[in-house]
Design a protein around this motif. Structure first.
Motif, short mmCIF file in Angstrom:
data_model
loop_
_atom_site.label_atom_id
_atom_site.label_comp_id
_atom_site.label_asym_id
_atom_site.label_seq_id
_atom_site.Cartn_x
_atom_site.Cartn_y
_atom_site.Cartn_z
N ASP A 123 -26.12 -42.69 -34.17
CA ASP A 123 -24.92 -43.53 -34.30
C ASP A 123 -25.25 -45.00 -34.11
O ASP A 123 -24.44 -45.87 -34.43
N GLY A 124 -26.42 -45.30 -33.57
CA GLY A 124 -26.91 -46.67 -33.51
C GLY A 124 -25.97 -47.63 -32.82
O GLY A 124 -25.63 -47.47 -31.65
N ARG A 125 -25.53 -48.65 -33.54
CA ARG A 125 -24.71 -49.72 -32.96
C ARG A 125 -23.30 -49.28 -32.61
O ARG A 125 -22.59 -49.99 -31.89
N TYR A 126 -22.89 -48.11 -33.11
CA TYR A 126 -21.50 -47.69 -32.94
C TYR A 126 -21.39 -46.30 -32.31
O TYR A 126 -20.93 -45.35 -32.94
N PRO A 127 -21.82 -46.16 -31.07
CA PRO A 127 -21.69 -44.85 -30.41
C PRO A 127 -20.23 -44.48 -30.21
O PRO A 127 -19.34 -45.36 -30.19
N ASP A 128 -19.96 -43.19 -30.07
CA ASP A 128 -18.58 -42.75 -29.86
C ASP A 128 -17.96 -43.40 -28.63
O ASP A 128 -16.74 -43.61 -28.58
N SER A 129 -18.79 -43.74 -27.65
CA SER A 129 -18.27 -44.36 -26.43
C SER A 129 -17.64 -45.72 -26.71
O SER A 129 -16.86 -46.23 -25.90
N SER A 130 -17.98 -46.33 -27.86
CA SER A 130 -17.42 -47.64 -28.20
C SER A 130 -16.13 -47.54 -29.00
O SER A 130 -15.48 -48.55 -29.26
N LEU A 131 -15.74 -46.32 -29.39
CA LEU A 131 -14.57 -46.16 -30.24
C LEU A 131 -13.29 -46.25 -29.42
O LEU A 131 -13.20 -45.69 -28.32
N PRO A 132 -12.26 -46.90 -29.95
CA PRO A 132 -10.99 -47.01 -29.23
C PRO A 132 -10.18 -45.72 -29.34
O PRO A 132 -10.57 -44.77 -30.01
N GLU A 133 -9.06 -45.70 -28.66
CA GLU A 133 -8.10 -44.61 -28.76
C GLU A 133 -6.78 -45.13 -29.31
O GLU A 133 -6.35 -46.24 -28.97
N TYR A 134 -6.16 -44.32 -30.16
CA TYR A 134 -4.81 -44.59 -30.62
C TYR A 134 -4.02 -43.28 -30.56
O TYR A 134 -4.56 -42.22 -30.90
N PHE A 135 -2.81 -43.36 -30.13
CA PHE A 135 -1.96 -42.17 -29.94
C PHE A 135 -2.58 -41.20 -28.95
O PHE A 135 -2.38 -39.98 -29.03
N GLY A 136 -3.38 -41.72 -28.02
CA GLY A 136 -4.00 -40.89 -27.01
C GLY A 136 -5.19 -40.09 -27.49
O GLY A 136 -5.71 -39.24 -26.77
N LYS A 137 -5.69 -40.37 -28.71
CA LYS A 137 -6.83 -39.64 -29.28
C LYS A 137 -7.89 -40.64 -29.73
O LYS A 137 -7.58 -41.74 -30.22
N VAL A 138 -9.16 -40.25 -29.55
CA VAL A 138 -10.27 -41.11 -29.97
C VAL A 138 -10.16 -41.37 -31.48
O VAL A 138 -9.94 -40.46 -32.29
N TYR A 139 -10.30 -42.63 -31.83
CA TYR A 139 -10.28 -43.04 -33.23
C TYR A 139 -11.64 -42.70 -33.84
O TYR A 139 -12.52 -43.54 -34.00
N GLN A 140 -11.80 -41.39 -34.15
CA GLN A 140 -13.10 -40.87 -34.54
C GLN A 140 -13.51 -41.42 -35.89
O GLN A 140 -12.81 -41.28 -36.88
N GLN A 141 -14.69 -42.06 -35.95
CA GLN A 141 -15.18 -42.66 -37.18
C GLN A 141 -16.53 -42.11 -37.62
O GLN A 141 -17.18 -42.69 -38.50
N HIS A 142 -16.95 -41.00 -37.03
CA HIS A 142 -18.21 -40.37 -37.41
C HIS A 142 -17.98 -38.93 -37.84
O HIS A 142 -17.12 -38.24 -37.30
N ASP A 143 -18.79 -38.47 -38.78
CA ASP A 143 -18.84 -37.06 -39.12
C ASP A 143 -20.21 -36.54 -38.72
O ASP A 143 -20.61 -36.69 -37.58
N GLY A 144 -21.00 -35.98 -39.62
CA GLY A 144 -22.29 -35.40 -39.26
C GLY A 144 -23.44 -36.35 -39.50
O GLY A 144 -23.33 -37.35 -40.21
N LEU A 145 -24.61 -36.01 -38.91
CA LEU A 145 -25.83 -36.74 -39.21
C LEU A 145 -26.56 -36.13 -40.40
O LEU A 145 -27.00 -36.83 -41.30
N LEU A 146 -26.70 -34.81 -40.39
CA LEU A 146 -27.39 -34.11 -41.48
C LEU A 146 -26.71 -32.77 -41.69
O LEU A 146 -26.74 -31.91 -40.80
N ASP A 147 -26.09 -32.57 -42.84
CA ASP A 147 -25.44 -31.30 -43.16
C ASP A 147 -26.13 -30.65 -44.35
O ASP A 147 -26.53 -31.33 -45.31
N VAL A 148 -26.27 -29.32 -44.29
CA VAL A 148 -26.87 -28.52 -45.36
C VAL A 148 -25.82 -27.49 -45.76
O VAL A 148 -25.53 -26.57 -44.99
N VAL A 149 -25.24 -27.63 -46.96
CA VAL A 149 -24.03 -26.88 -47.29
C VAL A 149 -24.01 -26.46 -48.76
O VAL A 149 -24.86 -26.85 -49.55
N ARG A 150 -23.00 -25.64 -49.08
CA ARG A 150 -22.65 -25.28 -50.46
C ARG A 150 -23.82 -24.71 -51.25
O ARG A 150 -24.17 -25.19 -52.34
N GLY A 151 -24.45 -23.68 -50.71
CA GLY A 151 -25.52 -23.00 -51.42
C GLY A 151 -26.85 -23.73 -51.43
O GLY A 151 -27.75 -23.34 -52.19
#
Length: 439
Positions: free
Chosen positions: A238-266
């Motif tokens: 996540d480098g410069r933007y760790p989850d710990s730096s993310l704000p909260e809105y409506f009482g939930k983390v404003y999640q801005q990350h998905d996966g690092l490496l996904d292997v999917v769909r056959g």
């Protein structure tokens, strides 16, 4: 226009793109690939025989056969995408020099006219909108249009017979998403890949038992329906933007990350070796849906070896359907960090996890190394936790009897390089895994 200020820092590199010819900054020599890892030109190295699932059959050579006209050195995201698109069908080598940024101008540059994040928050505040229906209306439409702009900007489609390699010790990609989709024979090495930050997450008030959640898109690397892929000696974080730096809105983390490496769909025949996965939540998904048996059964064969995982919350990896071989990896969980599990046992998976090392901080439960999502047997032998031989399945079943796991994945890997003793793995992997450490 008012959006959260992420990816607002330019890289300081402003090389103009003047046609694909400008990308070719000198020949590195043509010729066919040579077997093994030790060809002295890093860009022309190929996956060695017997090195994981990606070595099966024709093996993985990437762009090693590229002629001099199809060797590119790039210093900007625009150049990188142009090199990927040039000369369809030709083997290519793309050398990434320095850190290139897919969103160097910041999120505001991608926002659709009229989108206002503060207005979005006001319109869809649960106190106003509630939690019974998904959001809709002008601001949601503008958010979706903004997201489409980012999608077009940051996704880079990697063609078949391609090698992407970082130059030197400090090269990589910030905020881009490598899409290895429906192709064969790709190598990605020696890059620091900073996970994309979703500039425009969607609020779903009906998610999480109608308490709502922010849902984000974009993985650092996606292997989608592709074969013979080698991901080696990269640092994914996540480098410069760790989850710990993310704000909260409506009482939930404003999640801005998905996966690092996904292997999917056959996707199939993938080797992931000597990488460092750092400071991320949902790290690696192998198989994205329990209902994908028609495309995934008999595929999703992935080898993970000599990788380092630290500051990872979960999915290292979570597996569905695949015959996944995980050996000689080092998993570090520090005391007090957020932690869910390491290996997720999913639908019809056949995980073979042996000879790994786990360094678990004080208070971290060994039983949580494994997580049962579906009934599927696994093999987990000769793993060491804090220097001691540990039966991970037995400990899990004793600590979490409601999620009893069954032993014996029903297969034995044959495509392995040297298997190091698990006690030696931390010293070997910690000094050699990640970008900038290729010998």
């Amino acid at each position: 226009m008012n959006t959260p200020k992420w990816h607002g820092h330019a890289t300081g590199r402003t090389v103009a793109l003047a046609g694909c010819a400008a990308l070719v900054l000198g020949a590195t020599g043509a010729g066919t690939a040579q077997a093994g890892h030790h060809h002295r030109d890093l860009a022309r190295q190929v996956l060695g025989a017997g090195d994981g699932w990606a070595s099966e059959g024709a093996g993985t050579t990437g762009g090693a056969a590229a002629d001099s006209a199809h060797v590119y050195t790039v210093t900007t995201w625009a150049q990188f995408k142009a090199a990927l698109a040039d000369s369809p069908g030709a083997p290519r080598i793309i050398k990434v020099k320095g850190l290139i940024d897919a969103v160097s101008e910041g999120c505001d540059a991608l926002a659709a006219e009229g989108y206002d994040f503060q207005r979005y928050l006001a319109d869809y505040d649960p106190a106003v909108w509630g939690n019974d229906t998904v959001v809709s209306g002008e601001q949601e439409d503008l958010r979706a249009a903004s997201a489409a702009n980012q999608d077009q900007m940051i996704k880079a489609n990697v063609p078949a017979n391609t090698t992407i390699v970082g130059v030197g010790r400090n090269s990589g990609i910030r905020g881009g998403s490598l899409q290895i989709k429906a192709v064969d024979n790709v190598i990605v090495r020696n890059l620091t890949i900073e996970a994309p930050v979703d500039c425009f997450p969607q609020w779903d008030p009906t998610d999480d038992n109608k308490t709502g959640a922010w849902n984000s898109e974009y993985d650092g690397v996606v292997v989608y329906g592709s074969t013979h892929v080698w991901i080696d000696h990269n640092t994914l974080t996540d480098g410069r933007y760790p989850d710990s730096s993310l704000p909260e809105y409506f009482g939930k983390v404003y999640q801005q990350h998905d996966g690092l490496l996904d292997v999917v769909r056959g996707a199939n025949l993938v080797t992931v070796s000597w990488n460092s996965f750092e400071d991320h939540d949902k790290t690696m998904l192998i198989g994205n849906s329990d209902g994908a048996g028609s495309t995934d059964s008999g595929k999703l064969k992935v080898t993970l070896h000599h990788n380092r995982f630290e500051g990872i919350v979960e999915r290292a990896p979570r597996v569905r359907f695949g015959q996944v071989d995980s050996y000689n990896n080092h998993f570090v969980v520090t005391a007090g960090q957020k932690f869910g599990y390491v290996f997720g046992i999913g639908a019809s998976s056949r995980l073979y996890a042996t000879d790994n090392a786990f360094s678990l901080g004080s208070g971290v439960s060994t039983g949580k190394v494994l997580k049962k999502w579906s009934e599927a047997p696994l093999t987990a032998a000769n793993n060491y936790v804090n220097g001691r031989l540990t039966d991970l399945i037995a400990v899990h079943n004793a600590e979490i009897p409601a999620e009893t796991l069954q032993s014996d994945a029903g297969w034995t890997p044959t495509l392995r390089t040297k298997v190091d003793h698990p006690r030696a793995v931390p010293g070997i992997v910690d000094h050699r895994a990640g970008a900038g450490r290729l010998r």
